[in-house]
Motif scaffolding. Structure first.
Motif, PDB file in Angstrom:
ATOM      1  N   ALA A  65       0.814  -1.209   0.000  1.00 16.84           N
ATOM      2  CA  ALA A  65       0.000   0.000   0.000  1.00 16.84           C
ATOM      3  C   ALA A  65       0.854   1.268   0.000  1.00 16.84           C
ATOM      4  O   ALA A  65       0.565   2.220  -0.729  1.00 16.84           O
ATOM      5  N   ALA A  66       1.905   1.293   0.809  1.00 24.34           N
ATOM      6  CA  ALA A  66       2.725   2.500   0.927  1.00 24.34           C
ATOM      7  C   ALA A  66       3.376   2.867  -0.404  1.00 24.34           C
ATOM      8  O   ALA A  66       3.521   4.049  -0.741  1.00 24.34           O
ATOM      9  N   VAL A  67       3.765   1.865  -1.195  1.00 20.95           N
ATOM     10  CA  VAL A  67       4.414   2.125  -2.480  1.00 20.95           C
ATOM     11  C   VAL A  67       3.389   2.590  -3.509  1.00 20.95           C
ATOM     12  O   VAL A  67       3.656   3.506  -4.288  1.00 20.95           O
ATOM     13  N   ARG A  68       2.194   1.982  -3.515  1.00 20.45           N
ATOM     14  CA  ARG A  68       1.145   2.438  -4.429  1.00 20.45           C
ATOM     15  C   ARG A  68       0.757   3.884  -4.126  1.00 20.45           C
ATOM     16  O   ARG A  68       0.511   4.679  -5.034  1.00 20.45           O
ATOM     17  N   LEU A  69       0.712   4.209  -2.846  1.00 21.33           N
ATOM     18  CA  LEU A  69       0.409   5.582  -2.449  1.00 21.33           C
ATOM     19  C   LEU A  69       1.497   6.535  -2.934  1.00 21.33           C
ATOM     20  O   LEU A  69       1.203   7.614  -3.453  1.00 21.33           O
ATOM     21  N   GLN A  70       2.729   6.125  -2.801  1.00 21.10           N
ATOM     22  CA  GLN A  70       3.851   6.957  -3.236  1.00 21.10           C
ATOM     23  C   GLN A  70       3.783   7.198  -4.749  1.00 21.10           C
ATOM     24  O   GLN A  70       4.024   8.316  -5.222  1.00 21.10           O
ATOM     25  N   MET A  71       3.427   6.160  -5.521  1.00 22.93           N
ATOM     26  CA  MET A  71       3.312   6.323  -6.971  1.00 22.93           C
ATOM     27  C   MET A  71       2.188   7.293  -7.321  1.00 22.93           C
ATOM     28  O   MET A  71       2.339   8.139  -8.211  1.00 22.93           O
ATOM     29  N   LEU A  72       1.057   7.183  -6.621  1.00 23.37           N
ATOM     30  CA  LEU A  72      -0.062   8.076  -6.899  1.00 23.37           C
ATOM     31  C   LEU A  72       0.273   9.513  -6.534  1.00 23.37           C
ATOM     32  O   LEU A  72      -0.069  10.453  -7.266  1.00 23.37           O
ATOM     33  N   GLN A  73       0.954   9.703  -5.428  1.00 22.69           N
ATOM     34  CA  GLN A  73       1.379  11.046  -5.043  1.00 22.69           C
ATOM     35  C   GLN A  73       2.299  11.650  -6.098  1.00 22.69           C
ATOM     36  O   GLN A  73       2.186  12.833  -6.442  1.00 22.69           O
ATOM     37  N   ALA A  74       3.215  10.825  -6.635  1.00 24.06           N
ATOM     38  CA  ALA A  74       4.120  11.309  -7.675  1.00 24.06           C
ATOM     39  C   ALA A  74       3.365  11.673  -8.946  1.00 24.06           C
ATOM     40  O   ALA A  74       3.690  12.651  -9.620  1.00 24.06           O
ATOM     41  N   ALA A  75       2.320  10.907  -9.264  1.00 25.32           N
ATOM     42  CA  ALA A  75       1.556  11.135 -10.492  1.00 25.32           C
ATOM     43  C   ALA A  75       0.815  12.463 -10.468  1.00 25.32           C
ATOM     44  O   ALA A  75       0.633  13.094 -11.523  1.00 25.32           O
ATOM     45  N   VAL A  76       0.366  12.914  -9.304  1.00 24.39           N
ATOM     46  CA  VAL A  76      -0.431  14.150  -9.226  1.00 24.39           C
ATOM     47  C   VAL A  76       0.352  15.300  -8.611  1.00 24.39           C
ATOM     48  O   VAL A  76      -0.221  16.343  -8.286  1.00 24.39           O
ATOM     49  N   ASP A  77       1.645  15.123  -8.451  1.00 22.82           N
ATOM     50  CA  ASP A  77       2.471  16.138  -7.815  1.00 22.82           C
ATOM     51  C   ASP A  77       2.329  17.488  -8.527  1.00 22.82           C
ATOM     52  O   ASP A  77       2.435  17.582  -9.750  1.00 22.82           O
ATOM     53  N   GLY A  78       2.050  18.517  -7.766  1.00 25.60           N
ATOM     54  CA  GLY A  78       1.943  19.867  -8.310  1.00 25.60           C
ATOM     55  C   GLY A  78       0.559  20.258  -8.773  1.00 25.60           C
ATOM     56  O   GLY A  78       0.324  21.417  -9.109  1.00 25.60           O
ATOM     57  N   ARG A  79      -0.385  19.300  -8.806  1.00 21.89           N
ATOM     58  CA  ARG A  79      -1.744  19.619  -9.243  1.00 21.89           C
ATOM     59  C   ARG A  79      -2.620  19.944  -8.042  1.00 21.89           C
ATOM     60  O   ARG A  79      -2.427  19.401  -6.957  1.00 21.89           O
ATOM     61  N   THR A  80      -3.592  20.809  -8.254  1.00 24.76           N
ATOM     62  CA  THR A  80      -4.551  21.123  -7.200  1.00 24.76           C
ATOM     63  C   THR A  80      -5.934  20.561  -7.496  1.00 24.76           C
ATOM     64  O   THR A  80      -6.817  20.620  -6.647  1.00 24.76           O
ATOM     65  N   ASP A  81      -6.120  20.018  -8.716  1.00 24.89           N
ATOM     66  CA  ASP A  81      -7.434  19.484  -9.093  1.00 24.89           C
ATOM     67  C   ASP A  81      -7.501  17.967  -8.955  1.00 24.89           C
ATOM     68  O   ASP A  81      -8.592  17.397  -8.938  1.00 24.89           O
ATOM     69  N   LEU A  82      -6.360  17.309  -8.874  1.00 29.72           N
ATOM     70  CA  LEU A  82      -6.296  15.872  -8.631  1.00 29.72           C
ATOM     71  C   LEU A  82      -5.583  15.668  -7.300  1.00 29.72           C
ATOM     72  O   LEU A  82      -4.413  16.029  -7.149  1.00 29.72           O
ATOM     73  N   ILE A  83      -6.294  15.079  -6.346  1.00 30.71           N
ATOM     74  CA  ILE A  83      -5.808  14.985  -4.978  1.00 30.71           C
ATOM     75  C   ILE A  83      -5.636  13.518  -4.594  1.00 30.71           C
ATOM     76  O   ILE A  83      -6.547  12.712  -4.790  1.00 30.71           O
ATOM     77  N   CYS A  84      -4.503  13.187  -4.045  1.00 32.94           N
ATOM     78  CA  CYS A  84      -4.270  11.837  -3.522  1.00 32.94           C
ATOM     79  C   CYS A  84      -4.785  11.779  -2.082  1.00 32.94           C
ATOM     80  O   CYS A  84      -4.346  12.549  -1.233  1.00 32.94           O
ATOM     81  N   ASP A  85      -5.726  10.888  -1.811  1.00 31.91           N
ATOM     82  CA  ASP A  85      -6.367  10.779  -0.504  1.00 31.91           C
ATOM     83  C   ASP A  85      -6.116   9.374   0.042  1.00 31.91           C
ATOM     84  O   ASP A  85      -6.516   8.381  -0.564  1.00 31.91           O
ATOM     85  N   ASP A  86      -5.458   9.279   1.194  1.00 34.81           N
ATOM     86  CA  ASP A  86      -5.019   7.974   1.719  1.00 34.81           C
ATOM     87  C   ASP A  86      -5.926   7.411   2.802  1.00 34.81           C
ATOM     88  O   ASP A  86      -5.528   6.521   3.548  1.00 34.81           O
ATOM     89  N   ARG A  87      -7.181   7.859   2.897  1.00 40.75           N
ATOM     90  CA  ARG A  87      -8.028   7.479   4.026  1.00 40.75           C
ATOM     91  C   ARG A  87      -8.299   5.974   4.086  1.00 40.75           C
ATOM     92  O   ARG A  87      -8.435   5.412   5.172  1.00 40.75           O
ATOM     93  N   GLU A  88      -8.404   5.310   2.949  1.00 40.88           N
ATOM     94  CA  GLU A  88      -8.666   3.868   2.999  1.00 40.88           C
ATOM     95  C   GLU A  88      -7.456   3.104   3.539  1.00 40.88           C
ATOM     96  O   GLU A  88      -7.612   2.070   4.187  1.00 40.88           O
ATOM     97  N   MET A  89      -6.282   3.619   3.270  1.00 43.29           N
ATOM     98  CA  MET A  89      -5.075   2.955   3.768  1.00 43.29           C
ATOM     99  C   MET A  89      -4.885   3.173   5.263  1.00 43.29           C
ATOM    100  O   MET A  89      -4.214   2.393   5.928  1.00 43.29           O
ATOM    101  N   ARG A  90      -5.485   4.230   5.788  1.00 39.10           N
ATOM    102  CA  ARG A  90      -5.395   4.493   7.227  1.00 39.10           C
ATOM    103  C   ARG A  90      -6.496   3.792   8.014  1.00 39.10           C
ATOM    104  O   ARG A  90      -6.470   3.796   9.242  1.00 39.10           O
ATOM    105  N   ARG A  91      -7.449   3.200   7.294  1.00 41.84           N
ATOM    106  CA  ARG A  91      -8.557   2.523   7.961  1.00 41.84           C
ATOM    107  C   ARG A  91      -8.344   1.011   7.904  1.00 41.84           C
ATOM    108  O   ARG A  91      -7.992   0.463   6.858  1.00 41.84           O
ATOM    109  N   LYS A  92      -8.534   0.334   8.995  1.00 41.76           N
ATOM    110  CA  LYS A  92      -8.342  -1.110   9.041  1.00 41.76           C
ATOM    111  C   LYS A  92      -9.533  -1.818   8.402  1.00 41.76           C
ATOM    112  O   LYS A  92     -10.642  -1.306   8.368  1.00 41.76           O
TER     113      LYS A  92
END
Length: 220
Positions: A65-92
């Motif tokens: 999960a942590a690596v997939r999140l990192q890839m998604l964050q890199a994909a939208v880096d610098g944008r304000t209209d596409l937001i990476c939200d990690d709430r599902e990864m923080r929920r058990k």
């Protein structure tokens, strides 16, 4: 790295928010293009891309999960209209969409939520956990290729008779709209197979994501 959202963020209050979930293993240009199309066509202020942690209706992701999140964050880096939200990864526990929408509604009580679903996902929507509960919280935009036929599932047809609209009203929930988008013929599974065979995945996904794949030696 990247633009991300956490619980309790306030800037999105009163905004129109698209909710786009998936394994993103890896995120690719097809994901990003339809998210942008949906934002523009539906007049959304932002689209939150939410990587799931524990799949319910599909195979479990290969990549941590942590690596997939990192890839998604890199994909939208610098944008304000596409937001990476990690709430599902923080929920058990399993990643149920209704729980994710309840979490977003709790954090952003005055925002309009629109769940973005592909054709295949929507065809199985009746079998999801609490589909009517989902419609109480959010609207649904079914992202499809132009000219695609409507579903033939009798239960979905009945659902559409009650909820289908041609234009979403952000002041209400429970509406379903079909939204033609640019669907690039790219699949995460194909990218994984290409990389496993030593082939190039250039131009199928952002260069920053490819750099992370190389760094972590993924899909080899």
């Amino acid at each position: 790295m990247g633009t991300s959202a956490a619980e309790g963020d306030s800037p999105a209050e009163g905004r129109r928010i698209g909710v786009f979930g998936g394994t993103f293993d890896p995120v690719h240009n097809g994901h990003l293009r339809i998210a942008l199309d949906a934002r523009e066509i539906l007049g959304l202020d932002e689209v939150r891309l939410i990587p799931l942690a524990h799949a319910v209706h599909r195979d479990q992701p290969e990549t941590p999960a942590a690596v997939r999140l990192q890839m998604l964050q890199a994909a939208v880096d610098g944008r304000t209209d596409l937001i990476c939200d990690d709430r599902e990864m923080r929920r058990k526990g399993p990643s149920y969409t209704v729980d994710t929408l309840k979490s977003l509604r709790w954090d952003l009580p005055t925002s309009s939520l629109c769940l973005l679903l592909g054709d295949d996902a929507f065809n199985g929507f009746i079998d999801w956990r609490d589909p009517l509960g989902i419609l109480e919280i959010a609207n649904i935009a079914v992202l499809q290729r132009p000219g695609k036929l409507l579903p033939k599932n009798p239960e979905l047809i009945k659902l559409l008779e009650r909820h289908k609209v041609n234009r979403l009203d952000p002041a209400r929930s429970g509406q379903i709209r079909f939204c033609p988008v640019t669907q690039l013929d790219i699949a995460s599974s194909d990218i994984r197979q290409r990389l496993a065979a030593g082939r190039s995945a250039d131009y199928l996904l952002p260069a920053a994501v490819l750099d992370l794949i190389e760094r972590h030696q993924l899909y080899r």
